[in-house]
Design a protein around this motif. Structure first.
Motif, mmCIF file in Angstrom:
data_model
loop_
_atom_site.group_PDB
_atom_site.id
_atom_site.type_symbol
_atom_site.label_atom_id
_atom_site.label_comp_id
_atom_site.label_asym_id
_atom_site.label_seq_id
_atom_site.Cartn_x
_atom_site.Cartn_y
_atom_site.Cartn_z
ATOM 1 N N GLY A 223 30.565 -10.301 3.315
ATOM 2 C CA GLY A 223 31.376 -10.292 4.536
ATOM 3 C C GLY A 223 30.633 -9.714 5.725
ATOM 4 N N LEU A 224 29.309 -9.727 5.678
ATOM 5 C CA LEU A 224 28.521 -9.150 6.773
ATOM 6 C C LEU A 224 27.680 -10.213 7.465
ATOM 7 N N PHE A 225 27.628 -10.129 8.778
ATOM 8 C CA PHE A 225 26.756 -11.008 9.546
ATOM 9 C C PHE A 225 25.366 -10.388 9.554
ATOM 10 N N ASP A 226 24.360 -11.169 9.187
ATOM 11 C CA ASP A 226 22.999 -10.637 9.150
ATOM 12 C C ASP A 226 22.336 -10.810 10.519
ATOM 13 N N PRO A 227 22.190 -9.715 11.267
ATOM 14 C CA PRO A 227 21.640 -9.838 12.626
ATOM 15 C C PRO A 227 20.132 -10.102 12.628
ATOM 16 N N GLN A 228 19.515 -10.079 11.434
ATOM 17 C CA GLN A 228 18.072 -10.346 11.363
ATOM 18 C C GLN A 228 17.775 -11.838 11.384
ATOM 19 N N ILE A 229 18.812 -12.652 11.538
ATOM 20 C CA ILE A 229 18.656 -14.096 11.374
ATOM 21 C C ILE A 229 17.615 -14.674 12.337
ATOM 22 N N ALA A 361 40.869 -9.470 8.359
ATOM 23 C CA ALA A 361 40.087 -8.845 7.285
ATOM 24 C C ALA A 361 39.820 -7.378 7.614
ATOM 25 N N ASN A 362 39.507 -7.095 8.873
ATOM 26 C CA ASN A 362 39.221 -5.705 9.254
ATOM 27 C C ASN A 362 40.473 -4.831 9.183
ATOM 28 N N TYR A 363 41.616 -5.392 9.558
ATOM 29 C CA TYR A 363 42.862 -4.629 9.480
ATOM 30 C C TYR A 363 43.145 -4.252 8.020
ATOM 31 N N LEU A 364 43.024 -5.233 7.143
ATOM 32 C CA LEU A 364 43.274 -4.992 5.716
ATOM 33 C C LEU A 364 42.282 -3.970 5.155
ATOM 34 N N LEU A 365 41.039 -4.126 5.532
ATOM 35 C CA LEU A 365 39.992 -3.187 5.093
ATOM 36 C C LEU A 365 40.391 -1.752 5.446
ATOM 37 N N VAL A 374 34.533 0.468 0.129
ATOM 38 C CA VAL A 374 33.754 -0.726 0.457
ATOM 39 C C VAL A 374 32.305 -0.287 0.654
ATOM 40 N N PRO A 375 31.430 -0.576 -0.316
ATOM 41 C CA PRO A 375 30.078 -0.009 -0.281
ATOM 42 C C PRO A 375 29.237 -0.456 0.906
ATOM 43 N N PHE A 376 29.412 -1.710 1.350
ATOM 44 C CA PHE A 376 28.540 -2.209 2.413
ATOM 45 C C PHE A 376 29.326 -2.427 3.698
ATOM 46 N N GLY A 377 28.923 -1.722 4.773
ATOM 47 C CA GLY A 377 29.470 -2.013 6.097
ATOM 48 C C GLY A 377 30.743 -1.258 6.423
ATOM 49 N N ASP A 378 30.841 -0.765 7.662
ATOM 50 C CA ASP A 378 32.054 -0.113 8.137
ATOM 51 C C ASP A 378 33.067 -1.154 8.573
ATOM 52 N N ARG A 379 32.539 -2.215 9.089
ATOM 53 C CA ARG A 379 33.370 -3.334 9.541
ATOM 54 C C ARG A 379 32.959 -4.534 8.724
ATOM 55 N N CYS A 380 33.786 -5.590 8.795
ATOM 56 C CA CYS A 380 33.426 -6.802 8.064
ATOM 57 C C CYS A 380 33.655 -8.007 8.959
ATOM 58 N N MET A 381 33.286 -9.159 8.466
ATOM 59 C CA MET A 381 33.618 -10.403 9.167
ATOM 60 C C MET A 381 34.954 -10.903 8.612
#
Ligand SMILES: *Cc1c(COP(=O)(O)O)cnc(C)c1O
Length: 493
Positions: A223-229, A361-365, A374-381
């Motif tokens: 659920g993470l956008f990879d900014p290294q793209i 998704a962020n509200y539910l998170l 949630v191990p990866f990321g404070d926010r999600c997509m």
């Protein structure tokens, strides 16, 4: 395995002589069967067809039809699969005789309306992708991956380049390495870093002149956008390799950014995820692929073309095409629903789809992350992956127990144990079509389960006809056919 009485099979309800229709006795003389049907064409034994009343049959199927979890009756937060609501409007339109009664062998001149829709859909999908050409043929996302990799293979073959490898992050969907293998490449795994993104060091180390394609899902399955793209795309370009974007998560970025703008050369869509096509139980789907201009000649043929005079035709004259990957023009029913969805949303609506998918998704998170870390990321997509590892350690409650207990609350279970980089994974995707009330009710249910008696959770589900089948047996020794039970012998042996 059964908590309640198992539902009877029609074969088990059968009673000799019972029927839905009773015919009056024949009032014409009977003729010997041999005169009517020669014996060599007749079955030697009578088929075991259940004998039932009409009410038996109606009740059986009506009850079966409500035993399923479905998006029409239940919340369905199945991460990675995007089980969003499928507007009934699309179903009605797809059933119109102008579409539903067409036959692919009809002459092109009588299929102009359908071809116009497919042509426009090609254009829409190219625009949304930020790429140049689209084939609608592939039958599903995985098939789109395979078709696009065959396009890449044809491109390199024509250039006389020997490139054997396809690089794939370890967070990828299993179809990515499977497609690479089927297309004749060797899949090479790229590690994820501590943030759940592509480990650039590992990527750099494995990227070489043997690399044909890098397949990335962005946003990825965590659920993470990879900014290294941008950097990834630049490195690939330097090496003459191609960037493939797995478009399964397009509903997170529609109208906000485009795969082509990220540097992707090829991609697939899953219209049954992004554009509201109904799916589940293995189909039906579609997997259109979009490519950059220099790859267009290799696309599966035919494409739908438009002539100068505005008429449409099937463009079969594509000598460098990889050929046909599916019968006729693709799964037009699913493609047509995607077209309806895109047209009914419009460009602004599609952008709102992405905004609401991410917001939901962020509200539910936020509502559950204290109990389901949630191990990866404070926010999600559009989705997030929580871990039940702490629960498993402290209380012996596993992700599977949570998933099974949700069924008792009339919620479809989220995806569990995927992606593999999160232990005890619960992959949750609420989708953009759910209301705030539904999200809050689901969060409350998850919180209730988190503090429930572990013994009860191990026994869940308690309200379904079948509780916990032996999954290994079910996969390895699947019994799909009823067999007449052996007569019980009362002999003395
Ligand atoms: C669903 C999915 C696929 C496969 O698509 P199908 O349409 O099911 O064949 C590939 N990659 C990702 C990330 C997916 O979620």
């Amino acid at each position: 395995m059964y908590k309640l009485d198992p539902p009877a099979l029609l074969f088990e309800s059968s009673r000799p002589g019972r029927a839905t229709t009773y015919f009056p006795a024949s009032d014409v003389p009977e003729r010997p069967l041999d005169e009517l049907i020669p014996s060599r064409f007749r079955a030697s034994s009578v088929a075991d067809i259940p004998e039932l009343s009409e009410l038996d049959v109606v009740r059986h199927y009506t009850n079966l039809s409500t035993s399923n979890m479905s998006i029409d009756s239940n919340f369905y937060p199945l991460g990675s699969c995007t089980m969003k609501y499928n507007p009934k409007r699309n179903e009605r339109l797809a059933a119109l005789p102008g579409l539903g009664s067409q036959h692919p062998y009809q002459d092109e001149s009588t299929l102009q309306g359908l071809l116009a829709v497919l042509f426009e859909l090609q254009e829409f999908l190219a625009e949304i992708a930020g790429l140049h050409a689209v084939s609608l043929q592939p039958a599903a996302g995985a098939h789109g991956e395979l078709s696009a990799l065959l396009v890449a293979a044809a491109y390199f073959a024509e250039r006389g380049e020997q490139r054997a490898k396809v690089l794939i992050p370890d967070s990828a969907h299993g179809t990515n390495p499977a497609s690479a293998h089927l297309a004749g490449f060797e899949p090479v795994t790229i590690k994820s870093d501590g943030r759940g993104l592509v480990d650039l060091e590992d990527f750099r180390a494995k990227l070489d002149d043997q690399t044909a394609v890098f397949m990335i899902t962005n946003p990825n399955t965590v659920g993470l956008f990879d900014p290294q793209i941008g950097e990834i795309s630049r490195l690939l370009r330097e090496r003459g390799a191609l960037l493939y974007l797995d478009g399964a998560n397009m509903n997170a970025i529609l109208g906000a950014t485009r795969p082509g703008d990220m540097g992707a050369d090829l991609m697939h869509y899953n219209p049954h995820k992004t554009f509201s096509g109904p799916h589940g139980g293995g189909g039906p789907g579609a997997g259109p692929i979009a490519v950059r201009d220099f790859l267009a000649p290799y696309l599966p043929a035919p494409l739908v073309g438009r002539r100068e005079d505005g008429t449409y035709f099937l463009d079969r004259d594509r000598p460098r095409s990889i050929g046909r990957v599916r019968a006729f023009f693709g799964n037009t029913g699913v493609l047509f629903r995607a077209y309806c969805y895109i047209r009914s949303q419009g460009p602004d609506g599609l952008k709102r789809v992405a905004e609401h998918a991410v917001l939901n998704a962020n509200y539910l998170l936020t509502l559950v992350r204290d109990l389901y870390p949630v191990p990866f990321g404070d926010r999600c997509m559009h989705e997030f992956v929580a871990s039940a590892r702490g629960m498993a350690r402290d209380r012996g409650v596993r992700a599977m127990d949570v998933a099974k207990r949700l069924l008792d609350h009339n919620v479809h279970a989220p995806t569990v144990y995927f992606p593999l980089i999160v232990p005890e994974a619960l992959m949750i995707e609420p989708t953009e079509t759910e209301s705030r009330e539904t999200l809050e009710a689901f969060a409350a249910t998850l919180r209730e389960i988190a503090v429930e008696d572990p013994n009860r959770l191990h026994e869940a589900p308690l309200s379904t006809p079948i509780s916990r089948p032996d999954e290994v047996q079910a996969a390895r020794n699947l019994v799909l056919r009823w067999r007449k039970p052996e007569p019980v012998s009362h002999g003395s042996a």
